[in-house]
Write a protein that holds these residues in place. Sequence first.
Motif, PDB file in Angstrom:
ATOM      1  N   ARG A   1       0.832  -1.222   0.000  1.00 46.53           N
ATOM      2  CA  ARG A   1       0.000   0.000   0.000  1.00 46.53           C
ATOM      3  C   ARG A   1       0.861   1.265   0.000  1.00 46.53           C
ATOM      4  O   ARG A   1       0.423   2.305  -0.496  1.00 46.53           O
ATOM      5  CB  ARG A   1      -0.940  -0.016   1.197  1.00 46.53           C
ATOM      6  N   ASN A   2       2.060   1.189   0.558  1.00 48.29           N
ATOM      7  CA  ASN A   2       2.955   2.345   0.550  1.00 48.29           C
ATOM      8  C   ASN A   2       3.786   2.426  -0.723  1.00 48.29           C
ATOM      9  O   ASN A   2       4.354   3.491  -1.009  1.00 48.29           O
ATOM     10  CB  ASN A   2       3.881   2.277   1.770  1.00 48.29           C
ATOM     11  N   PHE A   3       3.887   1.306  -1.464  1.00 44.98           N
ATOM     12  CA  PHE A   3       4.605   1.291  -2.740  1.00 44.98           C
ATOM     13  C   PHE A   3       3.699   0.631  -3.784  1.00 44.98           C
ATOM     14  O   PHE A   3       3.980  -0.474  -4.257  1.00 44.98           O
ATOM     15  CB  PHE A   3       5.927   0.526  -2.604  1.00 44.98           C
ATOM     16  N   PRO A   4       2.606   1.315  -4.167  1.00 48.96           N
ATOM     17  CA  PRO A   4       1.567   0.663  -4.988  1.00 48.96           C
ATOM     18  C   PRO A   4       2.003   0.323  -6.406  1.00 48.96           C
ATOM     19  O   PRO A   4       1.352  -0.493  -7.058  1.00 48.96           O
ATOM     20  CB  PRO A   4       0.443   1.711  -4.997  1.00 48.96           C
ATOM     21  N   HIS A   5       3.067   0.922  -6.913  1.00 46.10           N
ATOM     22  CA  HIS A   5       3.487   0.676  -8.290  1.00 46.10           C
ATOM     23  C   HIS A   5       4.635  -0.326  -8.391  1.00 46.10           C
ATOM     24  O   HIS A   5       5.143  -0.567  -9.484  1.00 46.10           O
ATOM     25  CB  HIS A   5       3.906   1.997  -8.945  1.00 46.10           C
ATOM     26  N   CYS A   6       5.028  -0.884  -7.278  1.00 46.43           N
ATOM     27  CA  CYS A   6       6.144  -1.824  -7.290  1.00 46.43           C
ATOM     28  C   CYS A   6       5.669  -3.204  -7.756  1.00 46.43           C
ATOM     29  O   CYS A   6       4.656  -3.716  -7.260  1.00 46.43           O
ATOM     30  CB  CYS A   6       6.759  -1.931  -5.892  1.00 46.43           C
ATOM     31  N   PRO A   7       6.385  -3.843  -8.684  1.00 49.99           N
ATOM     32  CA  PRO A   7       6.012  -5.207  -9.103  1.00 49.99           C
ATOM     33  C   PRO A   7       6.107  -6.192  -7.932  1.00 49.99           C
ATOM     34  O   PRO A   7       7.038  -6.118  -7.127  1.00 49.99           O
ATOM     35  CB  PRO A   7       7.042  -5.539 -10.185  1.00 49.99           C
ATOM     36  N   VAL A   8       5.142  -7.099  -7.862  1.00 47.65           N
ATOM     37  CA  VAL A   8       5.095  -8.112  -6.806  1.00 47.65           C
ATOM     38  C   VAL A   8       5.215  -9.486  -7.456  1.00 47.65           C
ATOM     39  O   VAL A   8       4.379  -9.863  -8.285  1.00 47.65           O
ATOM     40  CB  VAL A   8       3.787  -8.019  -5.999  1.00 47.65           C
ATOM     41  N   LEU A   9       6.256 -10.218  -7.096  1.00 49.95           N
ATOM     42  CA  LEU A   9       6.483 -11.546  -7.663  1.00 49.95           C
ATOM     43  C   LEU A   9       6.011 -12.616  -6.678  1.00 49.95           C
ATOM     44  O   LEU A   9       6.347 -12.558  -5.487  1.00 49.95           O
ATOM     45  CB  LEU A   9       7.967 -11.752  -7.975  1.00 49.95           C
ATOM     46  N   THR A  10       5.249 -13.589  -7.162  1.00 50.77           N
ATOM     47  CA  THR A  10       4.745 -14.682  -6.323  1.00 50.77           C
ATOM     48  C   THR A  10       4.922 -16.006  -7.058  1.00 50.77           C
ATOM     49  O   THR A  10       5.285 -16.047  -8.241  1.00 50.77           O
ATOM     50  CB  THR A  10       3.254 -14.494  -5.991  1.00 50.77           C
ATOM     51  N   ASN A  11       4.627 -17.101  -6.330  1.00 52.72           N
ATOM     52  CA  ASN A  11       4.686 -18.425  -6.963  1.00 52.72           C
ATOM     53  C   ASN A  11       3.346 -18.831  -7.573  1.00 52.72           C
ATOM     54  O   ASN A  11       3.223 -19.931  -8.126  1.00 52.72           O
ATOM     55  CB  ASN A  11       5.147 -19.484  -5.959  1.00 52.72           C
TER      56      ASN A  11
END
Length: 667
Positions: free
Chosen positions: A479-489
């Motif tokens: 929520r504080n870095f909404p444009h950051c890519p999030v990598l998951t499995n």
Amino acid sequence: MPVARSNYQIEVYSFNSIEFNSKVCLWDSMDLRDGDIIKAQGVLYPLPFATNPHQFDYGRFLLSQGNQAVFRAQHIEVLSKSDNWLDNLRNSIRERINRYLYPHTDIIELVNALTIGDRSKISDNLRLNFQQGGLAHLLAISGLHVGIIFLLITTFFKLIRVSKHWRYFLAGCLLLFYLLIAGANPSVWRAVIFAVVYSFAYIFQRNRDMFQILGIAGLVVLIRHPLELWNSGFLLSFASVFALIFIFPDVWKLFKNSLKNKGVKWLTASFLTITVIYVGTWPILCCSYGEIYPVAWLSNLVMIPYLSILIVSILLFLLFPQWGGGVFTLSLKFLAGGFINLTGFFADLSTAVWTFTPPPYYQIFAYYLMLVFFKLWLNYRNYFRWWLISGLLFIITVFYADFNSSPDYILIFDVGQGDACLIHTEQGSNILIDGGPGDYVASNIILPYLLREGIDHLDLIIASHPDADHIGGLPGIIRNFPHCPVLTNGVRRNTGIYNDFRKAGGATEAVVKSGYKIVGKDFQIQVLAPGESDLQISRITENQNAASLFLLVKLNSDSNIYIFPGDGRLVDLDISPEISQIWLHASHHGDRLANPVETVLSISPQDLVISCGKYNSYGHPHEQLVWLTEIFNIRGWRTDVQGALKFYLPHLNCRCYNQRYLWHEYR
């Protein structure tokens, strides 16, 4: 109706039938009175010292208040009430406030804080409003409050025609009495001793040197509690007064003669006072809080005069609560309610915040040396102009010098039984791997660190797998870095924490698996797992660990390799002979099955890092892994023992943030 308090300081005379004779902090929701003799059953914990960089050190704060441990009560029995007149007086004041101001909880707690120094039940929302409005200092009884009371007392005695000597004598005696009522906090000690010494210096016609008086007040406080020297409240209190004595008179001379209108003169003096206080306390604010709200200049101009009126109203209420049909009670409710609402208004205005990275000690020294040169310039600018300017230029050069030899690092946060790791590179790349077991990790550990270090972006957020101890803190980060890519499995779970995670990061989520390679401007990440078979096993057995991301991180600035297996089983790796050093984050918090001995030995890391919680119920780390580091000369690191671990690259020099071993622990 009484309002319960959340914590108390208690004097313990015996523990498990053994003479103890020490002070501890009692965490309990039961309403106790000052001076009560109690019998309690519960668990005694060590003080919760900070184990992460820039984390609020609640343990050190409790220690500075004289506490030696924390006691969480399961059952409390009150054996007898206090017969001490001071305890009874404080209790009667609290009960009067609770009785006449009920049910206005925020007003009750505000008046308790301003009267007897009890801030234990102030709501988080109200506390946050005071903080964001730049008014947090108004909640703690300090020199400002004591100065207002001193002025009120001397004005009252002047109106009834008491001589000046007796006026100062009676004011000093009443302030000493007030010191006992207000709880004798360091800020109250400093302010009261300062006022008393000043009064008696006038009575005995001695030279009233402000620096000597401030020194005497500081000496009295430190004799009473030597550890106050490391308390930010103590440092801020004395630094602000020192700045007013040292800098303000010379600065005021520059404006005093040119201002004719009394209103403009008052506004200018008030603005300069606030500015001088911030100038004098800036390094301490940077080290302790890391932020300043610009709205404070406006809010303090309004709220400090308002506070004077509110204190008069509180005194009248305490003396005559039912006089005139409760007119003083009604006026206090109105004024205190307006005070709270106006604080909220200034908090809403606070759309900007100045954040600062804590400066090193040499910069703090240079900063205060620069203030000394500035004062000399104000007083002797016609005589020492050139060498003063040269001195200022030298100090500024030192102040902005950069002595950091290696800006690359890996930081393993101490989040208890969980994982959270930050990789920071010289070129400004920031990669966060996992976020710990709960939102408190984000709000109290990770976000404060990013803020205080001036990290305003993340290049990647990686969730190794959807277990709560790895993704619990990520929603607050995302929520504080909404444009950051999030990598998951890509594995899904039907839990509240996972749903919060998906809601926060769904727009930027990308699924990776074995064979993927992520290339940044100065880093490379190779994904070794999960493969299709791992994902299938995870779906069949519902074992989330089997599908955990297994990452190999390589930085362009060195020839090391950094291994993050998440909670998956450690596997043999084909490592190039060009690799200088191997850094391994143990899988699954040091579990035996996830870290086979033969696999660890085949990888042959120079450093083995284990992230786990102290006294956890899973038996992590397994003793076999600990023995392995000792027998085969592998440098072993544990967050449950050494706290947060910061590895400076490429040489992997490590800084540990746990200082609990300096203090006694009670199990």
